[in-house]
Design an enzyme around this catalytic site. Sequence first.
Site, PDB file in Angstrom:
ATOM      1  N   HIS A  94      -6.878   5.430   2.093  1.00  0.00           N
ATOM      2  CA  HIS A  94      -8.052   5.681   2.933  1.00  0.00           C
ATOM      3  C   HIS A  94      -7.735   6.799   3.926  1.00  0.00           C
ATOM      4  O   HIS A  94      -8.534   7.725   4.112  1.00  0.00           O
ATOM      5  CB  HIS A  94      -8.450   4.417   3.699  1.00  0.00           C
ATOM      6  CG  HIS A  94      -9.362   3.498   2.958  1.00  0.00           C
ATOM      7  ND1 HIS A  94      -8.941   2.749   1.883  1.00  0.00           N
ATOM      8  CD2 HIS A  94     -10.676   3.196   3.138  1.00  0.00           C
ATOM      9  CE1 HIS A  94      -9.953   2.017   1.432  1.00  0.00           C
ATOM     10  NE2 HIS A  94     -11.020   2.285   2.166  1.00  0.00           N
ATOM     11  N   HIS A 141      -3.568  -2.378   6.578  1.00  0.00           N
ATOM     12  CA  HIS A 141      -2.418  -1.476   6.657  1.00  0.00           C
ATOM     13  C   HIS A 141      -1.707  -1.613   7.989  1.00  0.00           C
ATOM     14  O   HIS A 141      -2.303  -2.015   9.001  1.00  0.00           O
ATOM     15  CB  HIS A 141      -2.859  -0.015   6.478  1.00  0.00           C
ATOM     16  CG  HIS A 141      -3.194   0.352   5.077  1.00  0.00           C
ATOM     17  ND1 HIS A 141      -2.245   0.534   4.095  1.00  0.00           N
ATOM     18  CD2 HIS A 141      -4.396   0.570   4.478  1.00  0.00           C
ATOM     19  CE1 HIS A 141      -2.834   0.852   2.962  1.00  0.00           C
ATOM     20  NE2 HIS A 141      -4.141   0.870   3.161  1.00  0.00           N
TER      21      HIS A 141
END
Length: 325
Positions: A94, A141
């Site tokens: 991302h 993350h």
Amino acid sequence: QGCVQKYIVKNYFYYYLFKFSAALGEEIFYITFLPFTYWNIDHSVSRRMIIVWSIVMYIGQVSKDILKWPRPLSPPVVKLELRTDAEYGMPSTHAMAATAISFSFLSATVNQYKYPFELGLAAAFVFSTLVCLSRLYTGMHTVLDVIGGALISAILLMLLYPAWDTIDHLLLTSPFCPLLSIVVPLVLCYNYPKLDYYSPTRGDTTTILGAGAGATVGFWLNNQYAAPAYISEDFQLGLPLITSTIVVVMLARFFVGILVILLTRQLMKSVVLGLLGYRYKFPVGDLEARRRLEVEVPYKFITYSSVGFSATVIVPLLHKLLGLM
């Protein structure tokens, strides 16, 4: 993996802001923003973004499955997504995609369109930062994953930038472009790093490379047959001079194009999956069969290469037919 934690939302502003920001690094954004740029702003800008996006995402996805760094443990982290939890964490794709798309757009447009560089830089920074922060907020993350993804993407952009014009010229003029655009991504997909368990990374990578391959073939065909580019003189004069008529035409192009893309994707999914089910003797609803290499790669690649081709060739022809050029 796949365990759902219960949580209470205490700040709905942050919750919806970062859920929305996370979507800016997913298919729903790619399938809208990249074609919009191609149809309404500038072919050359769109070509550069799509090529950079394809390269950056492939390297990011492969890096995950080579490094095999786990995602944050849950608990203590609360994860707001489930689908990507089966993937490894480092680097954050991302973060890579957001950095690549926002800064490649800035680099490709700053010398062509009249807008303050500082404004474009701020927009690119805010866009990429929001996507990066969303990965922390959703618990998908670590900070290191996000920083690593952004840095890798920045390095790749710096390496690719000097070669942009050369790559673009070859993609448009080389007689080998259509063949290489299909063969090279397919070889990469079939030779994707193997894992001990199923992860959606191979399927997502095939989707990205397939879309890029179809779009690249479309770029080449358009150049060979002199399809007109959507370069608006009004855009060249600056954003304040955009009229309501231009906005209506842009929106019409967008909605017509998205409708065609969605229909293409749905049709090709059904046709390709049906043919593969017949070839390999499995029911269409068999999820495990659809995850097999010999099924997943052609299924995803053919479907999304058709989407990329449709966006760059079929939709422009339809725009011309409808008088939206």
